[in-house]
Motif scaffolding. Structure first.
Motif, PDB file in Angstrom:
ATOM      1  N   HIS A  74      45.525  49.615 -20.128  1.00  0.00           N
ATOM      2  CA  HIS A  74      46.160  48.353 -19.808  1.00  0.00           C
ATOM      3  C   HIS A  74      46.468  47.734 -21.024  1.00  0.00           C
ATOM      4  O   HIS A  74      45.631  47.578 -21.884  1.00  0.00           O
ATOM      5  N   ASN A  75      47.469  46.737 -21.248  1.00  0.00           N
ATOM      6  CA  ASN A  75      47.798  46.140 -22.231  1.00  0.00           C
ATOM      7  C   ASN A  75      47.803  46.583 -23.436  1.00  0.00           C
ATOM      8  O   ASN A  75      47.139  46.168 -24.473  1.00  0.00           O
ATOM      9  N   VAL A  76      48.348  47.737 -23.769  1.00  0.00           N
ATOM     10  CA  VAL A  76      48.347  48.582 -24.827  1.00  0.00           C
ATOM     11  C   VAL A  76      49.166  47.928 -25.945  1.00  0.00           C
ATOM     12  O   VAL A  76      50.321  47.693 -25.689  1.00  0.00           O
ATOM     13  N   THR A  77      48.560  47.740 -27.367  1.00  0.00           N
ATOM     14  CA  THR A  77      49.312  47.321 -28.478  1.00  0.00           C
ATOM     15  C   THR A  77      49.203  48.417 -29.569  1.00  0.00           C
ATOM     16  O   THR A  77      48.247  49.321 -29.714  1.00  0.00           O
ATOM     17  N   LEU A  78      50.466  48.593 -30.154  1.00  0.00           N
ATOM     18  CA  LEU A  78      50.567  49.567 -31.168  1.00  0.00           C
ATOM     19  C   LEU A  78      50.717  48.910 -32.571  1.00  0.00           C
ATOM     20  O   LEU A  78      51.856  47.895 -32.759  1.00  0.00           O
ATOM     21  N   HIS A  79      49.835  49.107 -33.411  1.00  0.00           N
ATOM     22  CA  HIS A  79      50.077  48.178 -35.013  1.00  0.00           C
ATOM     23  C   HIS A  79      50.130  49.570 -35.722  1.00  0.00           C
ATOM     24  O   HIS A  79      49.347  50.380 -35.571  1.00  0.00           O
ATOM     25  N   ILE A  80      51.017  49.322 -36.778  1.00  0.00           N
ATOM     26  CA  ILE A  80      51.241  50.483 -37.893  1.00  0.00           C
ATOM     27  C   ILE A  80      51.257  49.633 -39.162  1.00  0.00           C
ATOM     28  O   ILE A  80      52.101  49.018 -39.524  1.00  0.00           O
ATOM     29  N   GLU A  81      50.433  50.382 -40.112  1.00  0.00           N
ATOM     30  CA  GLU A  81      50.469  49.903 -41.561  1.00  0.00           C
ATOM     31  C   GLU A  81      50.663  51.176 -42.559  1.00  0.00           C
ATOM     32  O   GLU A  81      50.102  52.302 -42.205  1.00  0.00           O
ATOM     33  N   PRO A  82      51.472  51.073 -43.546  1.00  0.00           N
ATOM     34  CA  PRO A  82      51.604  52.107 -44.421  1.00  0.00           C
ATOM     35  C   PRO A  82      50.371  52.330 -45.467  1.00  0.00           C
ATOM     36  O   PRO A  82      49.549  51.477 -45.518  1.00  0.00           O
ATOM     37  N   VAL A  99      55.157  43.223 -32.332  1.00  0.00           N
ATOM     38  CA  VAL A  99      54.101  44.477 -31.765  1.00  0.00           C
ATOM     39  C   VAL A  99      54.378  45.274 -30.718  1.00  0.00           C
ATOM     40  O   VAL A  99      54.607  44.392 -29.534  1.00  0.00           O
ATOM     41  N   PRO A 100      54.868  46.253 -30.437  1.00  0.00           N
ATOM     42  CA  PRO A 100      55.111  47.028 -29.060  1.00  0.00           C
ATOM     43  C   PRO A 100      53.946  46.898 -28.247  1.00  0.00           C
ATOM     44  O   PRO A 100      52.887  47.162 -28.825  1.00  0.00           O
ATOM     45  N   THR A 101      54.306  46.638 -26.980  1.00  0.00           N
ATOM     46  CA  THR A 101      53.268  46.296 -26.019  1.00  0.00           C
ATOM     47  C   THR A 101      53.654  47.086 -24.596  1.00  0.00           C
ATOM     48  O   THR A 101      54.832  47.197 -24.225  1.00  0.00           O
ATOM     49  N   PHE A 102      52.735  47.671 -24.103  1.00  0.00           N
ATOM     50  CA  PHE A 102      52.810  48.519 -22.792  1.00  0.00           C
ATOM     51  C   PHE A 102      51.683  47.853 -21.817  1.00  0.00           C
ATOM     52  O   PHE A 102      50.693  47.726 -22.269  1.00  0.00           O
ATOM     53  N   ALA A 122      56.531  54.670 -46.277  1.00  0.00           N
ATOM     54  CA  ALA A 122      55.537  55.776 -46.652  1.00  0.00           C
ATOM     55  C   ALA A 122      55.342  56.910 -45.719  1.00  0.00           C
ATOM     56  O   ALA A 122      55.676  56.734 -44.589  1.00  0.00           O
ATOM     57  N   LEU A 123      55.166  58.059 -46.535  1.00  0.00           N
ATOM     58  CA  LEU A 123      54.797  58.975 -45.131  1.00  0.00           C
ATOM     59  C   LEU A 123      53.814  59.186 -44.593  1.00  0.00           C
ATOM     60  O   LEU A 123      53.600  60.040 -43.771  1.00  0.00           O
ATOM     61  N   THR A 124      52.493  58.396 -45.034  1.00  0.00           N
ATOM     62  CA  THR A 124      51.575  58.502 -44.247  1.00  0.00           C
ATOM     63  C   THR A 124      51.284  56.882 -43.589  1.00  0.00           C
ATOM     64  O   THR A 124      51.558  55.920 -44.465  1.00  0.00           O
ATOM     65  N   GLN A 125      51.031  56.765 -42.499  1.00  0.00           N
ATOM     66  CA  GLN A 125      51.098  55.764 -41.658  1.00  0.00           C
ATOM     67  C   GLN A 125      49.740  55.612 -41.023  1.00  0.00           C
ATOM     68  O   GLN A 125      49.162  56.547 -40.308  1.00  0.00           O
ATOM     69  N   HIS A 126      49.131  54.406 -40.980  1.00  0.00           N
ATOM     70  CA  HIS A 126      47.814  54.205 -40.197  1.00  0.00           C
ATOM     71  C   HIS A 126      47.955  53.401 -39.089  1.00  0.00           C
ATOM     72  O   HIS A 126      48.647  52.255 -38.859  1.00  0.00           O
ATOM     73  N   VAL A 127      47.938  54.085 -37.917  1.00  0.00           N
ATOM     74  CA  VAL A 127      48.138  53.650 -36.421  1.00  0.00           C
ATOM     75  C   VAL A 127      46.843  52.880 -35.826  1.00  0.00           C
ATOM     76  O   VAL A 127      45.634  53.637 -35.864  1.00  0.00           O
ATOM     77  N   THR A 128      46.833  51.805 -35.413  1.00  0.00           N
ATOM     78  CA  THR A 128      45.806  51.291 -34.584  1.00  0.00           C
ATOM     79  C   THR A 128      46.342  50.991 -33.013  1.00  0.00           C
ATOM     80  O   THR A 128      47.220  50.152 -33.009  1.00  0.00           O
ATOM     81  N   LEU A 129      45.523  51.384 -32.187  1.00  0.00           N
ATOM     82  CA  LEU A 129      45.809  51.407 -30.593  1.00  0.00           C
ATOM     83  C   LEU A 129      44.755  50.444 -30.194  1.00  0.00           C
ATOM     84  O   LEU A 129      43.496  50.737 -30.395  1.00  0.00           O
ATOM     85  N   ARG A 130      45.319  49.441 -29.634  1.00  0.00           N
ATOM     86  CA  ARG A 130      44.325  48.473 -28.864  1.00  0.00           C
ATOM     87  C   ARG A 130      44.494  48.397 -27.439  1.00  0.00           C
ATOM     88  O   ARG A 130      45.940  48.418 -26.897  1.00  0.00           O
ATOM     89  N   LYS A 137      37.635  45.383 -20.495  1.00  0.00           N
ATOM     90  CA  LYS A 137      36.941  45.472 -21.844  1.00  0.00           C
ATOM     91  C   LYS A 137      37.861  45.995 -22.758  1.00  0.00           C
ATOM     92  O   LYS A 137      38.701  46.860 -22.608  1.00  0.00           O
ATOM     93  N   ASP A 138      37.839  45.494 -23.958  1.00  0.00           N
ATOM     94  CA  ASP A 138      38.698  45.857 -25.082  1.00  0.00           C
ATOM     95  C   ASP A 138      38.067  47.238 -25.759  1.00  0.00           C
ATOM     96  O   ASP A 138      37.024  47.466 -25.929  1.00  0.00           O
ATOM     97  N   HIS A 139      39.100  48.083 -26.238  1.00  0.00           N
ATOM     98  CA  HIS A 139      39.061  49.079 -26.747  1.00  0.00           C
ATOM     99  C   HIS A 139      40.022  49.332 -28.102  1.00  0.00           C
ATOM    100  O   HIS A 139      41.012  48.873 -28.008  1.00  0.00           O
ATOM    101  N   THR A 140      39.419  50.000 -29.000  1.00  0.00           N
ATOM    102  CA  THR A 140      40.442  50.248 -30.032  1.00  0.00           C
ATOM    103  C   THR A 140      40.249  51.826 -30.742  1.00  0.00           C
ATOM    104  O   THR A 140      39.287  51.984 -30.771  1.00  0.00           O
ATOM    105  N   TYR A 141      41.238  52.082 -31.205  1.00  0.00           N
ATOM    106  CA  TYR A 141      41.280  53.455 -31.688  1.00  0.00           C
ATOM    107  C   TYR A 141      42.209  53.676 -32.902  1.00  0.00           C
ATOM    108  O   TYR A 141      43.532  53.326 -32.713  1.00  0.00           O
ATOM    109  N   SER A 142      41.915  53.860 -33.946  1.00  0.00           N
ATOM    110  CA  SER A 142      42.753  54.104 -35.162  1.00  0.00           C
ATOM    111  C   SER A 142      42.800  55.485 -35.672  1.00  0.00           C
ATOM    112  O   SER A 142      41.591  55.979 -35.747  1.00  0.00           O
ATOM    113  N   HIS A 143      43.798  55.952 -36.339  1.00  0.00           N
ATOM    114  CA  HIS A 143      43.765  57.029 -37.000  1.00  0.00           C
ATOM    115  C   HIS A 143      45.236  57.207 -38.074  1.00  0.00           C
ATOM    116  O   HIS A 143      45.987  56.135 -37.641  1.00  0.00           O
ATOM    117  N   THR A 144      45.324  58.198 -38.675  1.00  0.00           N
ATOM    118  CA  THR A 144      46.672  58.372 -39.474  1.00  0.00           C
ATOM    119  C   THR A 144      47.583  59.470 -39.117  1.00  0.00           C
ATOM    120  O   THR A 144      46.927  60.530 -38.538  1.00  0.00           O
TER     121      THR A 144
END
Length: 147
Positions: A74-82, A99-102, A122-130, A137-144
């Protein structure tokens, strides 16, 4: 299926495998939870220009968020950083914010955010999903991801 189609499918599959491999053990092992990851997706189209030259270009570029868990996120957000030199991807967002929100992403489904590559990204982007689980309860997952 063309060679370019196959190349794209192999790249997408490898990125999904890397994201799954890098997932925190607690997220992977806990039943009744959402498990989100993101990937860059597109399809290649081949077309001829006015002189009859064949060209291949990307179309339908998007960042796809997938829920491989067995609960709704629920309440998913997508953050992207180069990462490295370059800018972050520009995301085309209907929510009216930067910030895209679903509201919700059900188990076994995916949603996409349209994007476009341009000079300087940038050809590589760091993605953080919340997101939040059913109890709030809040959850976070990040990857490239690689473009």
């Amino acid at each position: 299926m063309t060679e370019d189609d196959l190349r794209g499918l192999v790249r997408q599959s490898l990125e999904a495998d890397v994201a799954a491999f890098n997932a925190p053990a607690a997220e992977a092992a806990s039943p009744g939870s959402a498990k989100l990851s993101a990937r860059y997706d597109y399809r290649e189209v081949t077309e001829s220009d006015s002189r009859g030259r064949v060209r291949t270009r990307k179309k339908g570029e998007r960042v796809v968020i997938r829920n491989d868990g067995d609960a709704t996120a629920h309440n998913v957000t997508l953050h992207i950083e180069p990462r490295g030199d370059g800018e972050a991807l520009h995301l085309f967002n209907d929510s009216g914010s930067d910030v895209p929100t679903f509201e919700a992403i059900a188990p076994g489904t995916e949603v996409g955010v349209l994007t476009a590559l341009h000079m300087g990204v940038a050809l590589t982007q760091h993605v953080t999903l919340r997101w939040q689980d059913d109890e709030g309860k809040d959850h976070t997952y990040s990857h490239t991801i690689t473009l």
